[in-house]
Design a protein around this motif. Structure first.
Motif, short mmCIF file in Angstrom:
data_model
loop_
_atom_site.label_atom_id
_atom_site.label_comp_id
_atom_site.label_asym_id
_atom_site.label_seq_id
_atom_site.Cartn_x
_atom_site.Cartn_y
_atom_site.Cartn_z
N LYS A 174 0.84 -1.40 -0.07
CA LYS A 174 0.04 -0.06 0.08
C LYS A 174 0.81 1.28 0.09
O LYS A 174 1.85 1.22 0.57
CB LYS A 174 -0.88 0.01 1.19
N GLY A 175 0.42 2.28 -0.70
CA GLY A 175 1.24 3.48 -0.75
C GLY A 175 0.56 4.33 -1.78
O GLY A 175 -0.39 4.32 -2.17
N ILE A 176 1.24 5.55 -1.97
CA ILE A 176 1.02 6.76 -2.83
C ILE A 176 2.04 6.59 -4.08
O ILE A 176 3.03 6.61 -3.83
CB ILE A 176 0.83 8.01 -2.22
N ARG B 143 5.52 4.12 0.23
CA ARG B 143 4.62 3.25 1.39
C ARG B 143 4.61 4.13 2.84
O ARG B 143 5.76 4.63 3.06
CB ARG B 143 5.14 2.06 1.79
N GLU C 291 -4.27 7.00 -1.85
CA GLU C 291 -3.39 5.76 -1.50
C GLU C 291 -4.03 4.57 -2.36
O GLU C 291 -5.35 4.44 -2.74
CB GLU C 291 -3.70 5.14 0.01
N GLU D 29 -3.64 0.02 -3.39
CA GLU D 29 -3.23 -1.26 -2.55
C GLU D 29 -2.97 -2.15 -4.06
O GLU D 29 -3.80 -2.10 -4.82
CB GLU D 29 -4.18 -1.80 -1.79
#
Length: 218
Positions: free
Chosen positions: A62-64, A92, A126, A128
């Motif tokens: 998960k993150g941007i 992350r 965000e 996933e």
């Protein structure tokens, strides 16, 4: 003597190719078992030295997306369409940044996907991603050298991608995840048309031509 030596030589080559065939089939079986395991979460700071034990393992991250450092790698062909792979660092939260090959986009939508500028495929906030861990892919003798300063990327050189994304100072680790495509065929085609990156199929695709070579030498 030379004529008598040739059959022995070719038989030896054929036998060696059969040995290599069995080795490759066993390797593919082991990697398929690895890929079939449930997806695991990556730690905040990844032990890069342990990555060879986990290549082809499914992971969830998960993150941007760091769209400012997205690149297009190619050109390449998929489903009879010319295009590129979109590769983007994933920041992350409270963890290291990693490199993600998000998948294939058609040529006419590639720059918009890289720049996150198309309303139809734009991704903010965000995300996933389910993908699989990969080690450094190999290039062949016909692949040109990347020219990051010109925005030309022909193959995913992990070290170069990390440097381009800010390197160790920016918390980027040399970890490559290839996103997996888990869409049904209808969604797959619709997303490709919209310019959404399409991940790779969840299967092991190692090149295996040892059986062909064995037939030639025998």
């Amino acid at each position: 003597l030379l004529i008598g030596f040739i059959p022995v030589f070719t038989f030896g080559l054929g036998t060696w190719q059969m040995y290599r065939l069995q080795w490759k089939l066993k390797l593919i079986e082991e990697l398929e078992e690895q890929l079939a395991k449930p997806a695991m979460d990556l730690p905040r700071i990844i032990n890069v030295g342990a990555l060879p034990e986990f290549e082809w393992r499914r992971v969830t991250v998960k993150g941007i997306w760091d769209h400012a450092h997205s690149v297009l790698i190619g050109p390449k062909v998929r489903d009879n369409e010319g295009g590129y792979s979109v590769v983007t660092p994933l920041k992350r939260p409270d963890a290291s940044t990693i490199i993600v090959d998000r998948g294939f986009v058609k040529k006419d939508r590639a720059e918009a996907a890289r720049d996150n500028s198309d309303p139809e495929s734009r991704v903010d906030g965000e995300v996933e991603v389910t993908g699989m861990l990969r080690l450094q892919p190999k290039s062949n003798s016909f692949t040109p050298e990347n020219q990051p300063e010109k925005g030309l990327w022909y193959w995913p050189n992990i070290a170069e991608l990390v440097d381009y994304s800010g390197g160790n100072k920016a918390g980027v680790q040399p970890v490559l995840v290839e996103a997996l495509d888990q869409r049904d065929i209808g969604q797959h085609l619709a997303d490709m048309k919209r310019g959404v990156p399409i991940g790779r199929p969840p299967k092991v695709d190692l090149r295996n031509e040892h059986a062909t070579y064995a037939v030639i030498w025998f």
